[in-house]
Design an enzyme around this catalytic site. Structure first.
Site, mmCIF file in Angstrom:
data_model
loop_
_atom_site.group_PDB
_atom_site.id
_atom_site.type_symbol
_atom_site.label_atom_id
_atom_site.label_comp_id
_atom_site.label_asym_id
_atom_site.label_seq_id
_atom_site.Cartn_x
_atom_site.Cartn_y
_atom_site.Cartn_z
ATOM 1 C CG ASP A 212 55.517 -18.758 22.808
ATOM 2 O OD1 ASP A 212 55.343 -19.221 21.657
ATOM 3 O OD2 ASP A 212 56.586 -18.864 23.440
ATOM 4 C CG PHE A 213 48.936 -21.423 22.356
ATOM 5 C CD1 PHE A 213 49.403 -21.002 23.589
ATOM 6 C CD2 PHE A 213 47.632 -21.880 22.269
ATOM 7 C CE1 PHE A 213 48.593 -21.016 24.715
ATOM 8 C CE2 PHE A 213 46.799 -21.897 23.382
ATOM 9 C CZ PHE A 213 47.283 -21.465 24.615
ATOM 10 C CD GLU A 214 57.046 -21.723 20.359
ATOM 11 O OE1 GLU A 214 57.863 -22.530 19.852
ATOM 12 O OE2 GLU A 214 57.396 -20.799 21.129
ATOM 13 C CG PHE A 215 55.917 -27.598 18.126
ATOM 14 C CD1 PHE A 215 56.564 -28.176 17.047
ATOM 15 C CD2 PHE A 215 56.664 -26.833 19.009
ATOM 16 C CE1 PHE A 215 57.925 -28.026 16.857
ATOM 17 C CE2 PHE A 215 58.027 -26.653 18.825
ATOM 18 C CZ PHE A 215 58.659 -27.250 17.743
#
Length: 425
Positions: A212-215
């Protein structure tokens, strides 16, 4: 399954009589803490189960099916001894099936924080395929911030649920674009991170990994894809599955830091499951609205299936709502509220629950003790059913809940009425 919306003057007992179901079963199935104080607009899931009907003189199979809200075909399937539907006789006992026919088998993922109440977890696990434990924060040197996850992993495996290790690019201020870039730009750090992940997967007895890698910076889109290829190939060799969590996009070129580096097509080709976070239209800092309005969710899914194999998609479903103070002022915060707590609050303040047909979501308004008006949006059995039927409509692999830390019994009643939940262990 019947989803009953409470009307003025109704009680659990009158509703039970209406459907021929023991009121105590309705109370137990819905885990009602205040069964004598129902809220107008509240939903109750009534599980009628199979029933026995004694044929009356002059009754036809068509008339019986109509009275019970099922099809003649469903009755014939439940009564193989009836070879001619036109030949039934008075006094004959016929099995009446549930009016809700299952739509198939799906996979169900639930995100859990390490502090989840273990009783809530144990009640939820029979309804899950995967338990994603949130989360290991990656560090710029490739190490991981540890979490207390052993008890959750053990409970998941005992229930036949695959525990998934979750990694995130979270630092003190939240998801960090710079942290992700540091990992993508340094092969030595990547290799160390992957080795640390593998060591954790193996020593903790995990089933797989959720990323869950975001931005992520838009310019790092292909770097992220390459990182996914590298780690997925390595984990597949060792027998682990890999999933990713992605933002809710409606086009490949959708702009914005949240969206641009999440390449639906690449994720669909690389990993085993793609969890689409189809929630947070209504969020902490937004004006009052549904967290996951069905029209917006469907826009995302209808695009996603053009880029990702549908069987790999797990559609996100929120297990919460928000309570806003009115009038809305930009920059002010809404308070998160569980779905069961939202109904209990409506009961305590005397609110009537309404239902927005466009978003397929319940909401209500009330005034607090300081004469401040509030607006609450949440999920109920109707909104959950609407979302779950999208899974069948678009032939998706299943759903993913954020989070399962609050127990919402009606959700699982609806899930298990519509689908069988796949187990991987």
């Amino acid at each position: 399954m019947i989803i009953h919306v409470v009307r003025p003057g109704e009680s659990v007992y009158s509703i039970g009589r209406l459907y021929g179901v023991d009121p105590s079963k309705i109370i137990s199935d819905n885990q009602l803490e205040n069964p004598n104080q129902l809220v107008v607009g509240q939903t109750l899931v009534v599980l009628e189960g199979t029933r026995q009907h004694r044929v009356a003189p002059g009754q036809s199979l068509y008339a019986i099916a109509r009275d019970y809200g099922v099809t003649v075909e469903a009755i014939l399937d439940a009564n193989p001894s009836i070879t001619n539907p036109t030949q039934i006789y008075p006094g004959q006992i016929i099995t009446i099936p549930s009016r809700t026919q299952k739509l198939g088998t799906i996979e169900v993922n639930g995100y859990a924080l390490p502090n989840i109440d273990m009783e809530v977890l144990k009640k939820t696990l029979p309804n899950l395929t995967y338990l994603s434990i949130f989360s290991y924060h990656v560090k710029s040197d490739g190490s991981l911030v540890p979490i207390e996850d052993e008890a959750l992993i053990k409970a998941a495996r005992e229930a036949g649920v695959g525990p998934l290790m979750v990694i995130t690019n979270i630092e003190e201020e939240g998801f960090s674009s710079d942290l992700a870039r540091t990992i993508f730009d340094n092969e030595e750090v990547q290799n160390k991170l992957i080795e640390n992940i593998i060591n954790n997967l193996e020593t903790k007895n995990y089933y797989g990994l959720d990323i869950d890698f975001e931005f992520i910076y838009p310019g790092d889109r292909e770097k992220y894809n390459n990182f996914l290829r590298k780690i997925t190939n390595r984990l597949h060799e060792l027998g682990f599955i890999v999933s990713t969590a992605v933002a809710p996009k409606i086009s490949a070129d959708q702009s914005g830091l949240l969206y641009e580096a999440h390449d639906y097509k690449a994720h669909g080709e690389i990993v085993d499951h793609v969890i689409i976070m189809t929630y947070e239209w209504g969020y902490t800092y937004s004006p009052p609205m549904a967290v996951a309005p069905i029209d917006q969710v469907e826009r995302v899914i209808s695009y996603a299936v053009t880029e990702i194999p549908s069987e790999k998609i797990l559609m996100g479903i929120p297990n919460y709502g928000y309570n806003w103070t009115l009038p809305f002022v930009k920059g002010t915060m809404a308070k998160a509220i569980s779905n069961t707590a939202a109904v209990d609050l409506a009961r305590r303040v005397g609110a009537v629950i309404k239902y927005d047909t466009k978003s397929q979501s319940p909401f209500y308004n009330y005034y607090d003790e300081n004469a401040k008006q509030h607006e609450v949006w949440f999920e109920d059995a109707r909104s959950i059913e609407a979302k779950l039927r999208l899974v069948n409509q678009y032939d998706l692999g299943g759903v993913s809940y954020w989070t399962i830390n609050s127990y919402f019994p009606q959700n699982w009643l609806v899930v298990n009425s519509l689908y069988d939940v796949e187990k991987v262990l």
